[in-house]
Design a protein around this motif. Structure first.
Motif, PDB file in Angstrom:
ATOM      1  N   THR A  84       5.434   3.351  13.093  1.00 60.43           N
ATOM      2  CA  THR A  84       5.557   1.998  13.654  1.00 60.43           C
ATOM      3  C   THR A  84       5.599   0.949  12.547  1.00 60.43           C
ATOM      4  O   THR A  84       6.426   0.024  12.576  1.00 60.43           O
ATOM      5  N   VAL A  85       4.696   1.090  11.557  1.00 64.44           N
ATOM      6  CA  VAL A  85       4.655   0.102  10.462  1.00 64.44           C
ATOM      7  C   VAL A  85       5.940   0.173   9.638  1.00 64.44           C
ATOM      8  O   VAL A  85       6.504  -0.855   9.230  1.00 64.44           O
ATOM      9  N   LYS A  86       6.443   1.367   9.438  1.00 64.28           N
ATOM     10  CA  LYS A  86       7.702   1.531   8.676  1.00 64.28           C
ATOM     11  C   LYS A  86       8.846   0.835   9.431  1.00 64.28           C
ATOM     12  O   LYS A  86       9.647   0.106   8.836  1.00 64.28           O
ATOM     13  N   LYS A  87       8.889   1.053  10.751  1.00 64.45           N
ATOM     14  CA  LYS A  87       9.986   0.489  11.555  1.00 64.45           C
ATOM     15  C   LYS A  87       9.898  -1.046  11.584  1.00 64.45           C
ATOM     16  O   LYS A  87      10.882  -1.740  11.408  1.00 64.45           O
ATOM     17  N   LYS A  88       8.681  -1.568  11.760  1.00 61.66           N
ATOM     18  CA  LYS A  88       8.527  -3.024  11.918  1.00 61.66           C
ATOM     19  C   LYS A  88       8.619  -3.766  10.600  1.00 61.66           C
ATOM     20  O   LYS A  88       9.150  -4.866  10.531  1.00 61.66           O
ATOM     21  N   TYR A  89       8.014  -3.197   9.552  1.00 60.78           N
ATOM     22  CA  TYR A  89       7.890  -3.957   8.292  1.00 60.78           C
ATOM     23  C   TYR A  89       8.535  -3.273   7.095  1.00 60.78           C
ATOM     24  O   TYR A  89       8.497  -3.813   5.986  1.00 60.78           O
ATOM     25  N   GLY A  90       9.061  -2.084   7.284  1.00 59.83           N
ATOM     26  CA  GLY A  90       9.705  -1.362   6.174  1.00 59.83           C
ATOM     27  C   GLY A  90       8.724  -0.883   5.117  1.00 59.83           C
ATOM     28  O   GLY A  90       9.109  -0.573   3.993  1.00 59.83           O
ATOM     29  N   VAL A  91       7.437  -0.815   5.480  1.00 64.71           N
ATOM     30  CA  VAL A  91       6.411  -0.393   4.501  1.00 64.71           C
ATOM     31  C   VAL A  91       5.963   1.038   4.829  1.00 64.71           C
ATOM     32  O   VAL A  91       5.618   1.332   5.975  1.00 64.71           O
ATOM     33  N   ALA A  92       5.996   1.906   3.813  1.00 62.15           N
ATOM     34  CA  ALA A  92       5.567   3.295   4.011  1.00 62.15           C
ATOM     35  C   ALA A  92       4.084   3.415   3.675  1.00 62.15           C
ATOM     36  O   ALA A  92       3.706   3.314   2.503  1.00 62.15           O
ATOM     37  N   LEU A  93       3.252   3.584   4.681  1.00 61.52           N
ATOM     38  CA  LEU A  93       1.809   3.711   4.439  1.00 61.52           C
ATOM     39  C   LEU A  93       1.490   5.137   3.965  1.00 61.52           C
ATOM     40  O   LEU A  93       1.898   6.106   4.594  1.00 61.52           O
ATOM     41  N   GLN A  94       0.741   5.218   2.862  1.00 64.83           N
ATOM     42  CA  GLN A  94       0.300   6.526   2.346  1.00 64.83           C
ATOM     43  C   GLN A  94      -1.159   6.717   2.737  1.00 64.83           C
ATOM     44  O   GLN A  94      -1.943   5.756   2.689  1.00 64.83           O
ATOM     45  N   THR A  95      -1.533   7.936   3.059  1.00 64.31           N
ATOM     46  CA  THR A  95      -2.936   8.157   3.441  1.00 64.31           C
ATOM     47  C   THR A  95      -3.846   8.167   2.207  1.00 64.31           C
ATOM     48  O   THR A  95      -3.506   8.724   1.173  1.00 64.31           O
ATOM     49  N   GLU A  96      -4.989   7.514   2.372  1.00 67.87           N
ATOM     50  CA  GLU A  96      -6.068   7.619   1.373  1.00 67.87           C
ATOM     51  C   GLU A  96      -6.912   8.845   1.721  1.00 67.87           C
ATOM     52  O   GLU A  96      -7.345   9.595   0.846  1.00 67.87           O
ATOM     53  N   VAL A  97      -7.113   9.051   3.024  1.00 64.70           N
ATOM     54  CA  VAL A  97      -7.867  10.218   3.475  1.00 64.70           C
ATOM     55  C   VAL A  97      -7.063  11.473   3.143  1.00 64.70           C
ATOM     56  O   VAL A  97      -5.836  11.462   3.165  1.00 64.70           O
ATOM     57  N   ARG A  98      -7.799  12.535   2.803  1.00 67.85           N
ATOM     58  CA  ARG A  98      -7.117  13.785   2.431  1.00 67.85           C
ATOM     59  C   ARG A  98      -7.132  14.731   3.629  1.00 67.85           C
ATOM     60  O   ARG A  98      -8.187  14.974   4.217  1.00 67.85           O
ATOM     61  N   ILE A  99      -5.952  15.212   3.973  1.00 66.33           N
ATOM     62  CA  ILE A  99      -5.815  16.095   5.141  1.00 66.33           C
ATOM     63  C   ILE A  99      -5.660  17.518   4.611  1.00 66.33           C
ATOM     64  O   ILE A  99      -4.714  17.809   3.883  1.00 66.33           O
ATOM     65  N   ILE A 100      -6.629  18.372   4.923  1.00 61.85           N
ATOM     66  CA  ILE A 100      -6.617  19.713   4.321  1.00 61.85           C
ATOM     67  C   ILE A 100      -6.825  20.793   5.398  1.00 61.85           C
ATOM     68  O   ILE A 100      -7.251  20.504   6.505  1.00 61.85           O
ATOM     69  N   GLY A 101      -6.519  22.037   5.034  1.00 58.13           N
ATOM     70  CA  GLY A 101      -6.798  23.162   5.920  1.00 58.13           C
ATOM     71  C   GLY A 101      -5.551  23.679   6.610  1.00 58.13           C
ATOM     72  O   GLY A 101      -4.441  23.277   6.311  1.00 58.13           O
ATOM     73  N   ARG A 102      -5.775  24.613   7.561  1.00 54.22           N
ATOM     74  CA  ARG A 102      -4.645  25.257   8.251  1.00 54.22           C
ATOM     75  C   ARG A 102      -4.554  24.746   9.695  1.00 54.22           C
ATOM     76  O   ARG A 102      -5.559  24.350  10.273  1.00 54.22           O
ATOM     77  N   ASN A 103      -3.338  24.786  10.239  1.00 55.92           N
ATOM     78  CA  ASN A 103      -3.131  24.235  11.590  1.00 55.92           C
ATOM     79  C   ASN A 103      -3.806  25.098  12.652  1.00 55.92           C
ATOM     80  O   ASN A 103      -4.014  26.260  12.465  1.00 55.92           O
TER      81      ASN A 103
END
Ligand SMILES: Cc1cc2nc3c(=O)[nH]c(=O)nc-3n(C[C@H](O)[C@H](O)[C@H](O)COP(=O)(O)OP(=O)(O)OC[C@H]3O[C@@H](n4cnc5c(N)ncnc54)[C@H](O)[C@@H]3O)c2cc1C
Length: 316
Positions: free
Chosen positions: A297-316
């Motif tokens: 949504t933010v990319k579409k509205k403002y053209g800004v690519a938000l990067q995560t600070e939180v680390r997403i780890i592990g298996r699905n």
């Protein structure tokens, strides 16, 4: 074909159980739990099981476990306070070390040295009690000292890099080295540990002599600001996104009308747009769904690519 995969799965499980029995036999004095749900440990209250979760009490035990993982080619993951993590619902393969039992803090003149598992908040309190100034900014950061070095944690204009003079690091090949501030190569939510895959064992903070009551007042003021602005009554992982160049992630999310957006039990906080809170038994998949929706949504509205600070780890 299906039968083949079932057999493979059975064999893998058997191998896993044998390795586990070996691991427990080899280290009877270390607390090790099998298939331990990580949602009991993460600040988001999400995350599937660690195959094996070990609680080393000292550097020697960490080293033995790391050597074991390397020799037996078991995947290894290190956790601190799990306050900046989304562990996926499938959990984490292999051996997970949680360092919170290594929590000693010592003071020598104006230097505070804390083991990696010491709470960063506790470390700020020890500094305050010795009238040492410089760590006040971290008074409300709920991570461990190891996690703070790894992330270069910071708040209210302060950053770990401003006070951490060195850290002792165990590298994957088994060597231990004292790394200087320069070698830690701190950047915005970054340190060289993220690239070297080392394990922080302890860190030393070089502080200045200060006035106890002024330090205490500053810490209280910053914590009051946190309580006023952040949804501390609900599980979360703090600010989910890094600050994009020239913008504030929270403002973009607020302006995009995303506060209150919910997937399953995870919700963009109505109190602080940069936080995603667990409102009702949310899963890691719910968190990831909210993150993706916010990013799109933010990319579409403002053209800004938000990067995560939180680390997403592990298996699905
Ligand atoms: C309510 C709330 C408020 C927060 N406020 C802030 C804030 O103001 N500023 C800020 O910067 N952060 C903030 N955070 C995020 C978090 O507290 C920090 O990023 C903290 O530094 C993470 O430390 P941890 O021990 O919890 O790390 P974990 O979440 O356990 O791990 C994070 C990463 O560090 C690695 N790691 C942990 N320990 C070690 C180690 N000893 N050696 C090597 N790697 C290690 C892990 O493998 C993982 O990749 C907040 C979080 C919450 C929940």
């Amino acid at each position: 074909m299906l039968q083949y995969y079932r057999k493979l799965k059975r064999n893998n499980q058997k191998m896993r159980n044998n390795e586990m029995a070996n691991l427990m036999n080899e280290f009877p004095s270390i607390e090790i739990k099998q298939d331990e749900p990580l949602m009991y440990y993460t600040y988001t209250h999400t995350g599937g099981p660690a195959d094996w979760l070990a609680f080393p009490k000292n550097v020697d035990e960490v080293k033995q476990l790391v050597d074991y993982a390397r020799t037996h080619q078991v995947p290894l993951t290190v956790l601190g306070n799990a306050s900046n993590l989304i562990v996926k619902d499938g959990g984490i393969e292999g051996l997970v070390l949680i360092l919170t039992k290594m929590d000693a803090i010592t003071v020598d003149h104006n230097e505070v040295t804390a083991q990696a598992g010491a709470a960063y908040i506790k470390t700020t309190e020890v500094a305050r009690d010795h009238s040492l100034t410089g760590l006040e900014f971290a008074a409300g950061i709920p991570g461990s000292v190891g996690g703070a070095i790894f992330m270069n944690a910071g708040a209210y204009g302060g950053e770990t890099k401003m006070v951490a003079s060195s850290a002792t690091v165990l590298f994957p090949d088994g060597t231990i080295k004292k790394m200087s501030n320069q070698e830690l190569d701190f950047g915005y939510r970054h340190s060289s540990i993220q690239d070297s895959h080392g394990i922080v064992l302890d860190a030393t903070f070089t502080l200045q002599a200060g006035v106890h009551d002024e330090i205490a007042a500053k810490m209280k003021e910053l914590n009051d600001r946190r309580t006023a602005k952040q949804p501390l009554d609900l599980p979360s992982c703090g600010s989910v996104f890094k600050r994009p160049q020239g913008y504030f992630a929270g403002k973009l999310i607020h302006d995009a009308g995303l506060q209150g957006y919910t997937a399953g039990g995870a919700q963009v906080s109505k109190k602080h747009a940069g936080f995603i809170v667990n409102i009702d038994h949310g899963t890691a998949a719910d968190y990831v769904a909210v993150i993706h929706h916010v990013q799109a949504t933010v990319k579409k509205k403002y053209g800004v690519a938000l990067q995560t600070e939180v680390r997403i780890i592990g298996r699905n």
